[in-house]
Design a protein around this motif. Structure first.
Motif, PDB file in Angstrom:
ATOM      1  N   ASN A 265      -8.121   2.122  -2.863  1.00 38.34           N
ATOM      2  CA  ASN A 265      -8.397   1.260  -4.014  1.00 38.34           C
ATOM      3  C   ASN A 265      -9.709   1.643  -4.687  1.00 38.34           C
ATOM      4  OD1 ASN A 265      -6.081  -0.303  -3.851  1.00 38.34           O
ATOM      5  ND2 ASN A 265      -6.992  -1.755  -2.421  1.00 38.34           N
ATOM      6  N   LYS A 268      -9.149   4.752  -6.668  1.00 42.36           N
ATOM      7  CA  LYS A 268      -8.308   4.435  -7.825  1.00 42.36           C
ATOM      8  C   LYS A 268      -9.124   3.821  -8.955  1.00 42.36           C
ATOM      9  CE  LYS A 268      -4.439   1.441  -9.150  1.00 42.36           C
ATOM     10  NZ  LYS A 268      -3.426   0.468  -8.656  1.00 42.36           N
ATOM     11  N   PHE A 269     -10.010   2.882  -8.621  1.00 45.80           N
ATOM     12  CA  PHE A 269     -10.728   2.144  -9.658  1.00 45.80           C
ATOM     13  C   PHE A 269     -12.043   2.796 -10.072  1.00 45.80           C
ATOM     14  CE2 PHE A 269      -7.980  -1.215  -7.934  1.00 45.80           C
ATOM     15  CZ  PHE A 269      -7.431  -1.679  -9.112  1.00 45.80           C
ATOM     16  N   LYS A 275      -4.209   4.808 -15.838  1.00 47.43           N
ATOM     17  CA  LYS A 275      -4.022   3.405 -16.210  1.00 47.43           C
ATOM     18  C   LYS A 275      -2.528   3.139 -16.374  1.00 47.43           C
ATOM     19  CE  LYS A 275      -8.503   3.092 -18.564  1.00 47.43           C
ATOM     20  NZ  LYS A 275      -9.193   2.790 -19.841  1.00 47.43           N
ATOM     21  N   TYR A 277      -0.700   0.432 -16.114  1.00 47.51           N
ATOM     22  CA  TYR A 277      -0.232  -0.838 -16.673  1.00 47.51           C
ATOM     23  C   TYR A 277      -0.477  -0.857 -18.186  1.00 47.51           C
ATOM     24  CZ  TYR A 277       0.022  -2.288 -11.820  1.00 47.51           C
ATOM     25  OH  TYR A 277       0.328  -2.367 -10.489  1.00 47.51           O
ATOM     26  N   LYS A 287      -5.794  -0.575 -15.241  1.00 47.57           N
ATOM     27  CA  LYS A 287      -5.553  -0.068 -13.895  1.00 47.57           C
ATOM     28  C   LYS A 287      -4.877  -1.067 -12.975  1.00 47.57           C
ATOM     29  CE  LYS A 287      -9.376   3.246 -13.902  1.00 47.57           C
ATOM     30  NZ  LYS A 287     -10.595   3.725 -13.204  1.00 47.57           N
ATOM     31  N   ASN A 288      -4.861  -2.361 -13.330  1.00 43.85           N
ATOM     32  CA  ASN A 288      -4.227  -3.333 -12.453  1.00 43.85           C
ATOM     33  C   ASN A 288      -3.547  -4.437 -13.256  1.00 43.85           C
ATOM     34  OD1 ASN A 288      -6.135  -5.623 -12.858  1.00 43.85           O
ATOM     35  ND2 ASN A 288      -7.584  -4.203 -11.922  1.00 43.85           N
TER      36      ASN A 288
END
Length: 435
Positions: A265, A268-269, A275, A277, A287-288
């Motif tokens: 995580n 990822k961030f 991205k 979403y 990204k979430n």
């Protein structure tokens, strides 16, 4: 033991109660129960529209509220999971009745019939088998038969063993019970559920832990020295402490994490530009899912945020605006719970204390850590968290990398708990660079 107890419960008679609408029929066999539920499903006439599902064709299981929107198969899988979930809750009830001293769940029944979303059929990945099933009960029994039918094999060097035939798995076992237990790691099968809140568990031990966590505060004698949470047993406390110990270092920065998932995580961030979403109304992507939902509020004419204070009617579509409102109008209504550990000055919000520490005391956080973290102390104030727990191996690796850097790091064996991992020491490492 917990496993023997569960075996006795499975062999005992149980009553599977149908909760479809006003139906209250009960059954002693899972096969009869599923056939009965099939009759309820046939009344929805799902086969008439194989490519679509009307909105009114929702799950009628009591206290569920699920509405299938993609296909008839989605609703079938969901309702069949209710059957399976009912069986697990019945077993959980029998377990609690056999352990009267254990206590009961205090979470309440509001989610007792909420089951996970099942997006696709259950597919067997045993070698040369791609069986696809909608009913989880039949799927788990199908995989169990693979384990029962597999033959003992010898590789010429060791005694014969049972080989797991799941795709890309090379595990071997000396007994069928261990193989069956291992197969649950592939299928995610649960064996018992809480009859009160509906939570599902992979074994009885985890179910017992769930109940013990509901113990009254006077029975929770074991307290975490790091976050002050309390637990009913020392083992639960040790399991909890694993979440505070960092074993994994980011290959791209100095961030350390307690688990592979938290490291993924972080990467990822912090280090990925992906991205996935995307907004269906504009070109926005994130990204979430949480950020996407916040963004979607900007496309709505209804206010997304309302002031929580009584006698205040303020509402807005902007998160920034609601935060600004709280600060300007209700600042005095908050207790200043964030306290500087250096000069004792208090603040109502953590970001105000962060700004104070950086500007007044020139504090900096280490590379890879994007913010300060605060810990609640016994007097109720939130103060800067100055230490983090790391394994000995990871600490030694970090110290080699930081040689020559101005980090005030020190090492101290943990005086409170035995190590979460047998044979592995835990050290404290100072979290801040004060240069």
């Amino acid at each position: 033991t917990a496993d023997k107890l569960l075996l006795l419960v499975k062999r005992s008679k149980h009553s599977l109660l149908c909760e479809w609408g006003s139906c209250e029929e009960s059954f002693g066999r899972m096969q009869d129960f599923c056939q009965h539920v099939d009759e309820h499903l046939r009344t929805l006439q799902l086969d008439e529209e194989p490519d679509s599902l009307a909105e009114e064709q929702s799950c009628l299981w009591r206290e569920c509220g699920f509405c299938a929107v993609e296909s008839p198969g989605e609703l079938l899988r969901h309702v069949y999971f209710h059957c399976y979930h009912t069986k697990l809750k019945q077993w959980g009830q029998a377990v609690l009745q056999s352990q009267p001293d254990l206590g009961s769940c205090a979470l309440g029944p509001q989610n007792r019939n909420v089951v996970p979303d099942i997006s696709d059929n259950f597919v067997c990945q045993w070698e040369h088998c791609e069986t696809s099933l909608e009913n989880p009960e039949w799927f788990y029994r199908h995989v169990e038969m693979h384990g029962l039918c597999t033959e003992m094999k010898s590789n010429g060097r060791e005694e014969s063993a049972l080989h797991c035939g799941w795709k890309d798995c090379e595990a071997t076992f000396k007994g069928r019970f261990k193989l069956r237990e291992h197969l649950r790691s592939h299928t995610q099968e649960k064996v018992v559920a809480c009859p009160i809140c509906g939570g599902m568990f992979a074994n009885n031990t985890k179910f017992f832990d769930h109940i013990r966590r509901q113990t009254a505060i006077e029975g929770q004698r074991f307290q975490c020295s790091h976050c002050s949470k309390r637990f009913a047993t020392e083992r639960l406390l040790r399991d909890h402490m694993r979440n505070h110990v960092n074993h994994y270092k980011c290959p791209l920065c100095d961030m350390t994490c307690p688990s592979p998932s938290s490291l993924r995580n972080h990467i990822k961030f912090r280090h990925s530009n992906e991205k996935p979403y995307r907004c269906e109304y504009c070109e926005y992507s994130c990204k979430n899912l949480i950020d996407l939902r916040k963004h979607l509020d900007t496309h709505s004419s209804e206010p997304a945020y309302r002031c929580d204070f009584s006698d205040c009617d303020y509402s807005t579509r902007s998160l920034h605006s609601i935060k600004s409102h709280y600060k300007k109008v209700h600042e005095g209504d908050f207790m200043p719970r964030y306290k500087c550990h250096v000069c004792e000055q208090c603040f109502t919000r953590g970001n105000n204390l962060t700004s104070h520490l950086r500007k007044k005391h020139q504090f900096k956080w280490p590379s890879g850590h994007p913010r300060f973290r605060y810990k609640e102390h016994e007097d109720g104030f939130m103060r800067l968290q100055l230490i983090r727990y790391e394994s000995v191996e990871l600490t030694e690796q970090l110290m080699k990398e930081r040689t020559g850097n101005n980090f005030g790091a020190f090492t101290l064996l943990c005086p409170v708990l035995s190590p979460p991992h047998r044979g592995q020491q835990i050290k404290f490492t100072l979290c801040l660079s004060l240069s």
